[in-house]
Design a protein around this motif. Sequence first.
Motif, PDB file in Angstrom:
ATOM      1  N   GLN A 163       0.828  -1.205   0.000  1.00 38.83           N
ATOM      2  CA  GLN A 163       0.000   0.000   0.000  1.00 38.83           C
ATOM      3  C   GLN A 163       0.866   1.260   0.000  1.00 38.83           C
ATOM      4  O   GLN A 163       0.573   2.214  -0.724  1.00 38.83           O
ATOM      5  N   CYS A 184      -5.556   6.708 -14.790  1.00 41.64           N
ATOM      6  CA  CYS A 184      -6.741   6.021 -14.248  1.00 41.64           C
ATOM      7  C   CYS A 184      -6.474   4.527 -14.081  1.00 41.64           C
ATOM      8  O   CYS A 184      -6.922   3.911 -13.107  1.00 41.64           O
ATOM      9  N   ALA A 197      -4.538   4.187 -10.998  1.00 35.79           N
ATOM     10  CA  ALA A 197      -5.453   4.333  -9.862  1.00 35.79           C
ATOM     11  C   ALA A 197      -6.259   3.049  -9.647  1.00 35.79           C
ATOM     12  O   ALA A 197      -6.493   2.642  -8.505  1.00 35.79           O
ATOM     13  N   LEU A 198      -6.644   2.404 -10.725  1.00 31.13           N
ATOM     14  CA  LEU A 198      -7.353   1.123 -10.612  1.00 31.13           C
ATOM     15  C   LEU A 198      -6.446   0.077  -9.966  1.00 31.13           C
ATOM     16  O   LEU A 198      -6.877  -0.682  -9.089  1.00 31.13           O
ATOM     17  N   TRP A 200      -6.323   0.751  -6.340  1.00 33.00           N
ATOM     18  CA  TRP A 200      -7.562   0.301  -5.702  1.00 33.00           C
ATOM     19  C   TRP A 200      -7.476  -1.191  -5.371  1.00 33.00           C
ATOM     20  O   TRP A 200      -7.850  -1.607  -4.277  1.00 33.00           O
ATOM     21  N   LYS A 252      -7.767  -2.708  -1.726  1.00 32.14           N
ATOM     22  CA  LYS A 252      -8.971  -3.500  -1.499  1.00 32.14           C
ATOM     23  C   LYS A 252      -8.677  -4.750  -0.705  1.00 32.14           C
ATOM     24  O   LYS A 252      -9.481  -5.211   0.073  1.00 32.14           O
TER      25      LYS A 252
END
Length: 116
Positions: A67, A101, A104-105, A108, A112
């Motif tokens: 992370q 993007c 960013a995915l 995520w 998650k």
Amino acid sequence: MNWSLVAPVVMLAGSNLVMNVAWYWHLKVPGKALWAAVLLSWGLAFFEYWLAVPANRIGARVYSLDQLKVLQEAMSLAAFVVVAWMLFGQKPGWNEVIGFCLVALGAWFIFKGPLR
């Protein structure tokens, strides 16, 4: 507010902004001697480390290493966009927006947790 969650994000944002300036500012002055550009960039990197190392030390209490790394990478891209825009007038186009993007995915998915 849990500062262990917030402080690393703020400090990594600052460190990435400083580091992107250290990496790219010298392109504005191509006539400057390379050794001078390297020394000044190293000088900036010294201050960047004063933000990045404590950010990771504090962040390791609440974030996994994965992370922290993806957070740093995403912020590095965001800082790059700011530096490229402010120093060089280069606005991101659709390819860059889509690519960021996708990053960013990926971030995520890291935050998650395990897919089940």
